[in-house]
Scaffold this motif. Structure first.
Motif, short mmCIF file in Angstrom:
data_model
loop_
_atom_site.label_atom_id
_atom_site.label_comp_id
_atom_site.label_asym_id
_atom_site.label_seq_id
_atom_site.Cartn_x
_atom_site.Cartn_y
_atom_site.Cartn_z
N VAL A 37 51.64 -76.18 47.38
CA VAL A 37 52.16 -77.31 48.15
C VAL A 37 52.47 -76.95 49.60
O VAL A 37 53.13 -75.96 49.88
N ASN A 38 52.00 -77.81 50.53
CA ASN A 38 52.55 -78.03 51.87
C ASN A 38 52.86 -79.52 51.95
O ASN A 38 51.97 -80.35 51.71
N GLU A 39 54.11 -79.89 52.27
CA GLU A 39 54.47 -81.31 52.28
C GLU A 39 55.62 -81.56 53.26
O GLU A 39 56.09 -80.65 53.93
N ALA A 40 56.05 -82.83 53.33
CA ALA A 40 57.22 -83.26 54.10
C ALA A 40 57.20 -82.78 55.55
O ALA A 40 58.16 -82.15 56.02
N PRO A 41 56.16 -83.06 56.33
CA PRO A 41 56.14 -82.63 57.74
C PRO A 41 57.20 -83.38 58.55
O PRO A 41 57.45 -84.57 58.34
N GLN A 42 57.84 -82.66 59.48
CA GLN A 42 58.80 -83.25 60.42
C GLN A 42 58.57 -82.63 61.78
O GLN A 42 58.14 -81.48 61.88
N VAL A 43 58.90 -83.36 62.84
CA VAL A 43 58.54 -82.94 64.19
C VAL A 43 59.77 -82.79 65.08
O VAL A 43 60.66 -83.64 65.07
N LEU A 44 59.80 -81.72 65.87
CA LEU A 44 60.78 -81.47 66.91
C LEU A 44 60.06 -81.16 68.21
O LEU A 44 58.93 -80.66 68.19
N ARG A 45 60.73 -81.40 69.32
CA ARG A 45 60.23 -80.95 70.63
C ARG A 45 61.37 -80.25 71.34
O ARG A 45 62.51 -80.74 71.37
N HIS A 46 61.07 -79.09 71.88
CA HIS A 46 62.08 -78.36 72.64
C HIS A 46 61.40 -77.57 73.74
O HIS A 46 60.43 -76.84 73.49
N GLY A 47 61.86 -77.75 74.97
CA GLY A 47 61.23 -77.06 76.08
C GLY A 47 59.77 -77.48 76.20
O GLY A 47 59.44 -78.65 76.28
N SER A 48 58.90 -76.50 76.19
CA SER A 48 57.47 -76.78 76.35
C SER A 48 56.73 -76.80 75.01
O SER A 48 55.51 -76.77 74.98
N LYS A 49 57.48 -76.87 73.90
CA LYS A 49 56.84 -76.68 72.59
C LYS A 49 57.07 -77.86 71.66
O LYS A 49 58.14 -78.47 71.64
N THR A 50 56.04 -78.19 70.89
CA THR A 50 56.13 -79.12 69.77
C THR A 50 56.18 -78.30 68.49
O THR A 50 55.36 -77.41 68.29
N VAL A 51 57.15 -78.60 67.64
CA VAL A 51 57.36 -77.84 66.41
C VAL A 51 57.19 -78.77 65.22
O VAL A 51 57.81 -79.82 65.14
N LEU A 52 56.32 -78.37 64.30
CA LEU A 52 56.11 -79.10 63.06
C LEU A 52 56.74 -78.27 61.93
O LEU A 52 56.29 -77.17 61.65
N VAL A 53 57.81 -78.79 61.34
CA VAL A 53 58.49 -78.13 60.23
C VAL A 53 58.05 -78.79 58.93
O VAL A 53 57.99 -80.03 58.85
N TYR A 54 57.72 -78.00 57.91
CA TYR A 54 57.23 -78.56 56.65
C TYR A 54 57.84 -77.80 55.47
O TYR A 54 58.43 -76.73 55.63
N SER A 55 57.69 -78.36 54.28
CA SER A 55 58.19 -77.73 53.06
C SER A 55 57.02 -77.14 52.29
O SER A 55 55.93 -77.73 52.24
N ALA A 56 57.26 -75.97 51.68
CA ALA A 56 56.18 -75.25 50.99
C ALA A 56 56.65 -74.73 49.65
O ALA A 56 57.86 -74.53 49.43
N SER A 57 55.69 -74.46 48.76
CA SER A 57 55.88 -74.16 47.34
C SER A 57 56.31 -75.43 46.62
O SER A 57 56.75 -76.40 47.23
N HIS A 58 56.17 -75.43 45.30
CA HIS A 58 56.45 -76.65 44.54
C HIS A 58 57.95 -76.84 44.38
O HIS A 58 58.71 -75.88 44.23
N CYS A 59 58.39 -78.11 44.40
CA CYS A 59 59.82 -78.41 44.31
C CYS A 59 60.43 -78.02 42.96
O CYS A 59 61.65 -77.97 42.83
N SER A 60 59.61 -77.72 41.98
CA SER A 60 60.12 -77.30 40.68
C SER A 60 60.65 -75.88 40.70
O SER A 60 61.31 -75.43 39.76
N THR A 61 60.39 -75.15 41.79
CA THR A 61 60.81 -73.75 41.89
C THR A 61 62.04 -73.61 42.78
O THR A 61 62.29 -74.45 43.66
N ASP A 62 62.79 -72.54 42.59
CA ASP A 62 63.94 -72.24 43.46
C ASP A 62 63.49 -71.81 44.85
O ASP A 62 64.31 -71.73 45.77
N ASP A 63 62.19 -71.50 45.01
CA ASP A 63 61.68 -70.94 46.25
C ASP A 63 61.04 -71.96 47.17
O ASP A 63 60.35 -71.60 48.13
#
Length: 365
Positions: free
Chosen positions: A224-250
């Protein structure tokens, strides 16, 4: 006789004094009524349950949503730390049957071109195999009032593939949809982007930006790669996402970055971090932290992350996931530093209680 007269006048004088005292009581000055101290701290979780939390802020208010499974609920509050007392409004309920009647997940509220839109995931009866992105629209100034209209499915032209967790990116005057989807005949979840021609339509082909590849992204099934979210700071665009399956603690957060002026449809614009940026904290009762959102303090000088996590190991993808929030800072290279999930029950300063440097999110204010 003299003794009698003296006693008589003494008695009369005393009676008159008591009479005056009764008709003219002594007034004791009263101070201002006691005030209730204003709380300066809060503790996580914000709610007992709330998978996939999302926050949008506009005109001094925060609008909060999370996965419910069968409807779309919106909360409005002036203080995120008081989310538990916010009034809930159900703005859409899943029909009894049909292609969006089950597994209602991850709603997001956005204000675009003068109207409110909610993008959410839902599917037909069965176990999630038919998940697609759907839309609601409201032209009222306050999204908790007025009529919400269902605008149908949001799909890439010519494609009808599994899709969840839609969010909006605005860059270089263009607007784009980011989401988690699949390739034909595959259950693996990847991150995709497509240009939007309007808040309710996509145009052109989609581009895959990320797929599970590092060990910390490969826990559980499917990958899994899912739940993308976007930030901008300074000169950079940041895409934060969730990884591994939600059934795991990791279940954890990963990151892609691009120059703030780059073409986001070009895969070469993005650089993927080989390590996670937010992971579990067993000592703090935070297992599988992820599926996050972002907001700023009302003063605009603090950046906050909101995310869900389980309080105990092995609780997986259910309603034990609770919404939590904490401030974050920025590194010198314009990437976010989320730190470690704060333990449950630890007192944290409320938003706006300290100074900082404002950053800018893509969500219009």
């Amino acid at each position: 006789m003299l003794l009698f007269r003296s006693s008589f006048w003494t008695t009369l004088l005393l009676a008159g004094t008591l009479g005056c005292s009764k008709s003219s009581p002594t007034v004791v000055p009263q101070g201002p009524p006691p005030t209730t101290p204003v709380a300066t701290t809060f503790t996580n979780p914000l709610l007992a349950a709330g998978p996939d939390p999302w926050v949008y802020q506009k005109d001094g208010f925060y609008y909060y949503m999370h996965t419910t499974g069968n409807n779309v609920v919106l909360r409005k509050t002036a203080k995120m730390s008081e989310l538990g007392s916010a009034v809930s409004t159900t703005i859409w309920a899943a029909p009894a049957t049909g292609p969006n009647s089950q597994n209602v997940w991850a709603p997001e509220l956005h204000f675009l071109d003068g109207k409110w839109y909610v993008y959410f995931t839902a599917g037909p009866p069965g176990c999630c195999g038919g998940q697609r992105l759907w839309m609601l629209e409201n032209a009222n100034a306050d999204p908790t009032t007025g009529a919400w209209t269902e605008r149908g499915q949001l799909a890439v032209p010519g494609q009808d593939l599994w899709a969840i967790d839609g969010t909006i990116l605005e860059q270089n005057g263009g607007r784009y949809l980011l989401w988690s989807g699949q390739e034909p005949n595959s259950e693996q979840q990847n991150l995709y982007i497509c240009r939007m021609s309007s808040p309710t339509a996509l145009t052109g082909a989609r581009v895959q930006l990320s797929a599970p590849q590092y060990g910390w992204e490969l826990n559980g099934f499917p990958k899994v790669n899912e739940a993308p979210q976007v930030l901008r700071h300074g000169s950079k665009t940041v895409l934060v996402y969730s990884a591994s399956h939600c059934s795991t603690d990791d279940y954890a957060l990963g990151m892609l970055t691009a120059p703030a002026t780059a073409d986001p449809m070009m895969l070469a614009s993005w650089t993927k971090s080989p390590t996670p940026i937010f992971v579990k904290n067993p000592a703090g009762q935070a297992y599988g932290p992820g599926h996050n959102g972002f907001f700023t303090s009302r003063t605009g000088n603090e950046d906050w992350i909101i995310y869900h996590a389980n309080p105990r190991t092995g609780q997986g993808c259910g309603d034990s996931r609770s919404p939590r929030m904490q401030k974050f800072t920025w590194r010198a290279d314009d990437t976010p530093d989320f730190g470690t999930p704060v333990p449950l029950g630890v007192s944290l300063p409320r938003a706006g209680s300290s100074a900082g440097n404002p950053s800018y999110f893509f969500s219009p204010r």
